[in-house]
Design an enzyme around this catalytic site. Sequence first.
Site, PDB file in Angstrom:
ATOM      1  N   PRO A  23       0.033 -14.875   8.952  1.00  0.00           N
ATOM      2  CG  PRO A  23       0.405 -17.150   8.512  1.00  0.00           C
ATOM      3  CD  PRO A  23       0.111 -15.827   7.840  1.00  0.00           C
ATOM      4  CB  CYS A  24       3.184 -13.631  13.060  1.00  0.00           C
ATOM      5  SG  CYS A  24       4.738 -13.335  13.901  1.00  0.00           S
ATOM      6  CB  THR A  25       4.208 -17.390  16.490  1.00  0.00           C
ATOM      7  OG1 THR A  25       5.468 -16.957  15.977  1.00  0.00           O
ATOM      8  CG2 THR A  25       4.440 -18.425  17.559  1.00  0.00           C
TER       9      THR A  25
END
Length: 77
Positions: A23-25
């Site tokens: 996940p990224c932001t």
Amino acid sequence: MTQRAATILAALGGVANIVDIEPCTTRLRSEVRDASAVDVGALRAAGAHGVMISGHVVQVVIGPDVDVLASDLDDLL
């Protein structure tokens, strides 16, 4: 594990197609073995707000609940 996670995993080409996923932001960032196996329509049908593919990197815009989804995907991988 949620059905949404299973649907997104299948749309990314299944377990065998995943090299890395995190996940990224608000996005789910994935590295896949074969980008042509990614089903953009199925990702959108599963609730993705957008999909960007660049080479072997696929970014799926999920929203603020991406961490929960990533945890569910980890359970499937």
